[in-house]
Design a protein around this motif. Structure first.
Motif, PDB file in Angstrom:
ATOM      1  N   GLY A  80      73.302  -7.933  14.803  1.00  0.00           N
ATOM      2  CA  GLY A  80      74.468  -7.104  15.111  1.00  0.00           C
ATOM      3  C   GLY A  80      74.506  -6.746  16.587  1.00  0.00           C
ATOM      4  O   GLY A  80      73.619  -7.124  17.362  1.00  0.00           O
ATOM      5  N   PRO A  81      75.522  -5.972  16.971  1.00  0.00           N
ATOM      6  CA  PRO A  81      75.698  -5.639  18.391  1.00  0.00           C
ATOM      7  C   PRO A  81      74.525  -4.875  18.995  1.00  0.00           C
ATOM      8  O   PRO A  81      74.208  -5.072  20.162  1.00  0.00           O
ATOM      9  CB  PRO A  81      76.971  -4.790  18.405  1.00  0.00           C
ATOM     10  N   THR A 114      70.146  -5.116  23.029  1.00  0.00           N
ATOM     11  CA  THR A 114      68.770  -4.870  23.491  1.00  0.00           C
ATOM     12  C   THR A 114      68.080  -6.172  23.894  1.00  0.00           C
ATOM     13  O   THR A 114      67.093  -6.143  24.620  1.00  0.00           O
ATOM     14  CB  THR A 114      67.907  -4.155  22.426  1.00  0.00           C
ATOM     15  N   ARG A 115      68.618  -7.319  23.430  1.00  0.00           N
ATOM     16  CA  ARG A 115      67.966  -8.595  23.754  1.00  0.00           C
ATOM     17  C   ARG A 115      68.789  -9.440  24.722  1.00  0.00           C
ATOM     18  O   ARG A 115      68.682 -10.665  24.753  1.00  0.00           O
ATOM     19  CB  ARG A 115      67.681  -9.348  22.456  1.00  0.00           C
ATOM     20  N   GLY A 126      84.472  -6.766  15.036  1.00  0.00           N
ATOM     21  CA  GLY A 126      84.047  -7.960  14.304  1.00  0.00           C
ATOM     22  C   GLY A 126      82.979  -8.758  15.011  1.00  0.00           C
ATOM     23  O   GLY A 126      82.776  -9.937  14.702  1.00  0.00           O
ATOM     24  N   PHE A 127      82.261  -8.122  15.958  1.00  0.00           N
ATOM     25  CA  PHE A 127      81.235  -8.859  16.707  1.00  0.00           C
ATOM     26  C   PHE A 127      80.161  -9.362  15.754  1.00  0.00           C
ATOM     27  O   PHE A 127      79.667  -8.640  14.895  1.00  0.00           O
ATOM     28  CB  PHE A 127      80.590  -7.948  17.761  1.00  0.00           C
ATOM     29  N   THR A 128      79.775 -10.616  15.926  1.00  0.00           N
ATOM     30  CA  THR A 128      78.659 -11.153  15.162  1.00  0.00           C
ATOM     31  C   THR A 128      77.923 -12.168  16.008  1.00  0.00           C
ATOM     32  O   THR A 128      78.512 -12.820  16.867  1.00  0.00           O
ATOM     33  CB  THR A 128      79.132 -11.769  13.825  1.00  0.00           C
ATOM     34  N   GLY A 186      80.446 -14.201  18.661  1.00  0.00           N
ATOM     35  CA  GLY A 186      81.905 -14.140  18.721  1.00  0.00           C
ATOM     36  C   GLY A 186      82.381 -12.821  18.156  1.00  0.00           C
ATOM     37  O   GLY A 186      81.583 -11.958  17.758  1.00  0.00           O
ATOM     38  N   PHE A 187      83.690 -12.656  18.114  1.00  0.00           N
ATOM     39  CA  PHE A 187      84.279 -11.383  17.670  1.00  0.00           C
ATOM     40  C   PHE A 187      85.742 -11.634  17.349  1.00  0.00           C
ATOM     41  O   PHE A 187      86.270 -12.736  17.610  1.00  0.00           O
ATOM     42  CB  PHE A 187      84.131 -10.304  18.759  1.00  0.00           C
TER      43      PHE A 187
END
Ligand SMILES: CC(C)(COP(=O)(O)OP(=O)(O)OC[C@H]1O[C@@H](n2cnc3c(N)ncnc32)[C@H](O)[C@@H]1OP(=O)(O)O)[C@@H](O)C(=O)NCCC(=O)NCCS
Length: 182
Positions: free
Chosen positions: A8-9, A14-15, A49-51, A68-69
């Protein structure tokens, strides 16, 4: 053995350094563009819808990623591409392709892992089960592996030889009706 893992976002954000490392290895961009690119990626994570899918080694090291989102008015890429498609093919075409679209922002695989089916698995995985009518993206308008891959899962050219405002490289804007074929 490479596995796909959805993040998730929060984890994506964080990465971002690991994400950028794969981006650098895959795209070899000019170094002075990297801070700006990192900021753009971070901003993408708050879009609706970010994934994101990470392709990871068993020890958890990412070797590829896609994210994408849901595209929406007010997003830079969405607005630029909407305007360009409307100018060239009419407002109906722009609405048809972008009105309810998953925007695939980045898909990259570390060169050490190319040609193993990871890129295809990322594209298919990103589009699977999405509620949107279409998926859209931009990619360099050259005979690349990416061009071949997208065509093979049903993406068609919406615009070719397109230069983004402020840019100079030529891009193809591609779209596919969801679900992807095959
Ligand atoms: C595009 C990319 C993600 C594909 O990743 P990958 O893991 O190597 O992809 P796959 O192994 O699933 O192979 C994809 C297809 O490309 C084909 N391919 C590989 N190199 C190619 C080339 N130079 N020209 C045309 N097709 C090529 C493969 O044969 C395969 O097709 P097939 O399944 O019909 O045989 C990877 O090449 C990459 O990261 N490229 C640099 C970054 C980039 O361009 N990203 C896309 C930005 S929109």
């Amino acid at each position: 053995m490479i596995g796909l893992r959805r993040v998730g976002p929060d984890e994506f954000t964080t990465r971002l350094d690991a994400v950028l490392e794969i981006y650098i290895a895959a795209m070899n961009p000019p170094v002075d563009q990297l801070p700006g690119r990192k900021t753009i990626m971070g901003n993408h994570a708050v879009h609706p819808g970010f994934t994101c899918l990470f392709a990871e080694r068993p020890d958890g090291t990412p070797v590829g990623l896609a994210y994408g989102f849901h595209g929406a008015a007010g997003q830079w890429w969405h607005d630029v591409v909407h305007r360009a498609i409307a100018e060239r093919n009419g407002e109906g075409s722009a609405r048809g392709w972008l009105g309810d679209a998953l925007e695939l922002a980045e898909i990259h695989v570390h060169p050490d892992y190319h040609g193993k089916g990871i890129g295809r698995a990322l594209v298919v995985g990103m589009c699977a089960g999405r509620p949107e009518r279409t998926a859209v993206l931009s990619t360099r308008d050259q005979p690349t592996a990416a061009r071949h891959l997208y065509r093979s899962v049903g993406f068609v050219d919406l615009l070719t030889q397109f230069v983004f405002p402020g840019g100079y490289e030529r891009y193809a804007i591609l779209g596919a009706v969801l679900p992807l074929r095959g």
